[in-house]
Motif scaffolding. Structure first.
Motif, PDB file in Angstrom:
ATOM      1  N   CYS A  41       0.839  -1.208  -0.124  1.00  0.00           N
ATOM      2  CA  CYS A  41       0.040   0.014  -0.084  1.00  0.00           C
ATOM      3  C   CYS A  41       1.006   1.306  -0.027  1.00  0.00           C
ATOM      4  O   CYS A  41       2.018   1.266   0.564  1.00  0.00           O
ATOM      5  CB  CYS A  41      -1.006   0.023   1.182  1.00  0.00           C
ATOM      6  SG  CYS A  41      -2.143  -1.049   1.275  1.00  0.00           S
ATOM      7  N   CYS A  70      -2.304   2.668   6.091  1.00  0.00           N
ATOM      8  CA  CYS A  70      -3.541   2.437   5.136  1.00  0.00           C
ATOM      9  C   CYS A  70      -4.635   1.396   5.962  1.00  0.00           C
ATOM     10  O   CYS A  70      -4.284   0.652   6.445  1.00  0.00           O
ATOM     11  CB  CYS A  70      -3.057   1.881   3.858  1.00  0.00           C
ATOM     12  SG  CYS A  70      -4.390   1.591   2.730  1.00  0.00           S
ATOM     13  N   ALA A 128      -2.972  -1.377  -2.010  1.00  0.00           N
ATOM     14  CA  ALA A 128      -2.790  -2.788  -2.411  1.00  0.00           C
ATOM     15  C   ALA A 128      -3.721  -3.853  -2.247  1.00  0.00           C
ATOM     16  O   ALA A 128      -4.178  -4.697  -2.951  1.00  0.00           O
ATOM     17  CB  ALA A 128      -1.403  -3.513  -2.192  1.00  0.00           C
ATOM     18  N   VAL A 129      -4.582  -3.740  -0.980  1.00  0.00           N
ATOM     19  CA  VAL A 129      -5.474  -4.389  -0.597  1.00  0.00           C
ATOM     20  C   VAL A 129      -6.807  -4.224  -1.594  1.00  0.00           C
ATOM     21  O   VAL A 129      -7.202  -5.520  -1.984  1.00  0.00           O
ATOM     22  CB  VAL A 129      -5.728  -4.428   0.777  1.00  0.00           C
ATOM     23  CG1 VAL A 129      -7.161  -5.045   1.154  1.00  0.00           C
ATOM     24  CG2 VAL A 129      -4.833  -4.705   2.017  1.00  0.00           C
TER      25      VAL A 129
HETATM   26 ZN    ZN Z   1      -4.455  -0.283   1.640  1.00  0.00          ZN
END
Ligand code: ZN
Length: 388
Positions: free
Chosen positions: A345, A350, A359-360
Motif C-alpha cells: 500500500c 492504510c 494494494a488490498v
Molecule cells: Zn491499503
C-alpha cells in the motif's frame, strides 16, 4: 525506506474521536503514538515502523498477561504447598480444580487473591495451579480445596467487556487452539461471525482451525467454494458427520493432546460434532449454563478431558468476542489475507478503505481476497470499532 502517511480526506482519528473511541485510546498506554500516527505527525514513528514490518502490536491483553505473570511468578509455585492441578471450571467466583486424584471445588488462598487481585477474573479455566485437596487445610471446609499458587500463563483468550471497553475478561488460559465450528447449511454459515472468531484468535496469538459441518447437505462444489474462502487463512476441515467420515479421523488425530476452546454459532451441532469425535463427551458440551453470561457476573466455563490428554473447553463467553479495543490497522494486520498485501500500500497506515494506491483494494478487485473476507473486515472496522 519510509512510506508516506495518509493525510487525505477525514483522518481516522477524527472519525474515531467523534464516536467516542478516542476516549479509550487516550487511556491506552501509548495514545500519543497512535493518534499522531493518524494525524501524520512525526514525533513517534515507532508504531508505524513496527506495523510497516508487520510485527504484532502490543495490546491491553498482552499487558494484562505480563502483569498476571509477574504477580503469579512472585508466588514461586514450585515451593507452594499442595499438589499440581488445573482449573477445570469457573462459575461466578466458584472454581473447580482437576488433579490426578480427581476434580473438586476450591477456593483461592487469601494471600494469593491479594497478590493477583488487581487482575480481573484472576483465575481462568486452563490455569495451572498448586492446590491443597479437600481436608488438607485446617482453615477451610473439608469439601473444598485451596489454591495456593498459580503458574505464569503462556497465553489467554480474552474479550473486551461490551459495556466497559477498558475491561478485559479472560475466557481461558494456556490454549493450543480455537476450534471454530460452522455448518454449511441449516443454519446458513455466518461468514462475519467466523471471521470475528478468527480475528480474536489471531489477536490473542492462538492458532485456529475452522470445521465446516453438515457438508452432506449441499453439493460438494458448494463445500469446496465455501472452504476456499478460509483455506488461505486457517486449516479447514469439512465433515458430513454421517456414516464413516474419514475427516473425523483426521480431526481427532489433529486434536490429540491439544487444549482447545470450541466455539460457533448455535445450531451448528457442536455437541454432535464432539460426540462424533469423542463418543460420550459431546452430551455435556453446550450444557454450560448461560446464567453467568450477564453484565456483572463472571462467565462460566468448563473443560473436559479428552482421550489422549487433550482438553475441550466450552464457554458461552466466547460468543461475545469483543474486538472493540483494536484499531483498523490492528484488524488488517490480523487478517492474514489482507496483511500480506499491506506492505505494498502507498501509505503505511492504510486502512484499505478509501486511500489511493491501496494494494488490498487492488487485490480484492483481482479476486485475490475473498469478497466476504473484505466485507467482514469493513464491517468490523466501520461498525464494531466505532459504534459499540
Ligand atoms: Zn491499503
Amino acid at each position: 525506506m519510509a512510506r508516506e502517511k495518509y493525510k487525505g480526506g477525514r483522518s481516522h482519528a477524527e472519525t474515531v474521536d467523534r464516536k467516542g473511541l478516542g476516549r479509550l485510546r487516550r487511556s491506552a498506554e501509548k495514545p500519543v503514538g497512535r493518534e499522531s500516527n493518524w494525524e501524520g505527525r512525526h514525533e513517534d514513528d515507532t508504531f508505524v515502523e513496527s506495523h510497516g514490518h508487520r510485527e504484532r502490536p502490543s495490546h491491553t491483553g498482552e499487558r494484562l498477561i505480563a502483569r498476571f505473570n509477574r504477580l503469579a511468578g512472585l508466588g514461586a509455585a514450585q515451593s507452594a504447598p499442595g499438589v499440581a492441578g488445573e482449573i477445570s471450571g469457573t462459575e461466578g467466583n466458584g472454581l473447580l480444580v482437576r488433579t490426578s486424584a480427581g476434580e473438586f471445588p476450591a477456593s483461592v488462598r487469601r494471600s494469593l487473591t491479594k497478590r493477583i487481585g488487581g487482575v480481573r477474573n484472576p483465575l481462568a479455566v486452563g490455569d495451572r495451579v498448586h492446590v491443597l485437596p479437600p481436608g488438607d487445610d485446617p482453615d477451610s471446609p473439608s469439601t473444598s480445596g485451596v489454591v495456593t499458587a498459580v503458574e505464569p500463563r503462556r497465553n489467554q483468550l480474552e474479550r473486551v467487556d461490551s459495556h466497559n471497553r477498558s475491561l478485559v475478561h479472560v475466557i481461558a488460559a494456556n490454549l493450543d487452539l480455537l476450534l471454530v465450528t460452522a455448518a454449511v447449511a441449516t443454519p446458513e454459515p455466518r461468514a462475519g461471525l467466523i471471521d470475528r472468531y478468527l480475528l480474536l484468535a489471531a489477536w490473542c496469538g492462538i492458532p485456529a482451525v475452522l470445521v465446516l459441518t453438515k457438508c452432506d447437505l449441499v453439493p460438494a462444489a458448494s463445500v469446496t467454494e465455501l472452504a476456499a474462502i478460509w483455506r488461505t487463512v486457517v486449516p479447514v476441515h469439512t465433515l458430513a458427520l454421517v456414516g464413516d467420515d474419514p475427516g473425523l479421523v483426521a480431526l481427532r488425530t489433529f486434536l490429540q493432546g491439544k487444549s482447545c476452546v470450541i466455539c460457533g454459532q448455535s445450531g451448528v451441532g457442536k455437541s454432535t460434532l464432539v460426540n462424533a469425535l469423542f463418543p460420550g463427551t459431546g452430551a455435556r458440551i453446550g450444557g454450560v449454563a448461560d446464567a453467568g453470561h450477564g453484565r456483572h457476573t463472571t462467565v462460566s466455563a468448563r473443560s473436559y478431558l479428552l482421550p489422549g490428554d487433550g482438553r475441550l473447553i466450552d464457554t458461552p463467553g466466547v460468543r461475545e468476542c469483543g474486538v472493540a479495543g483494536l484499531t483498523p490497522v490492528d484488524v488488517a494486520l490480523h487478517y492474514p489475507d489482507l496483511a500480506r498485501h499491506q506492505p505494498h500500500c502507498r501509505f503505511a497506515d492504510c486502512t484499505h478503505r478509501h486511500e489511493p494506491d491501496c494494494a488490498v483494494l487492488a487485490a480484492r478487485d483481482r479476486g485475490e481476497i475473498a469478497a466476504s473476507r473484505y466485507a467482514s473486515y469493513l464491517s468490523i472496522v466501520d461498525e464494531d470499532l466505532e459504534t459499540r
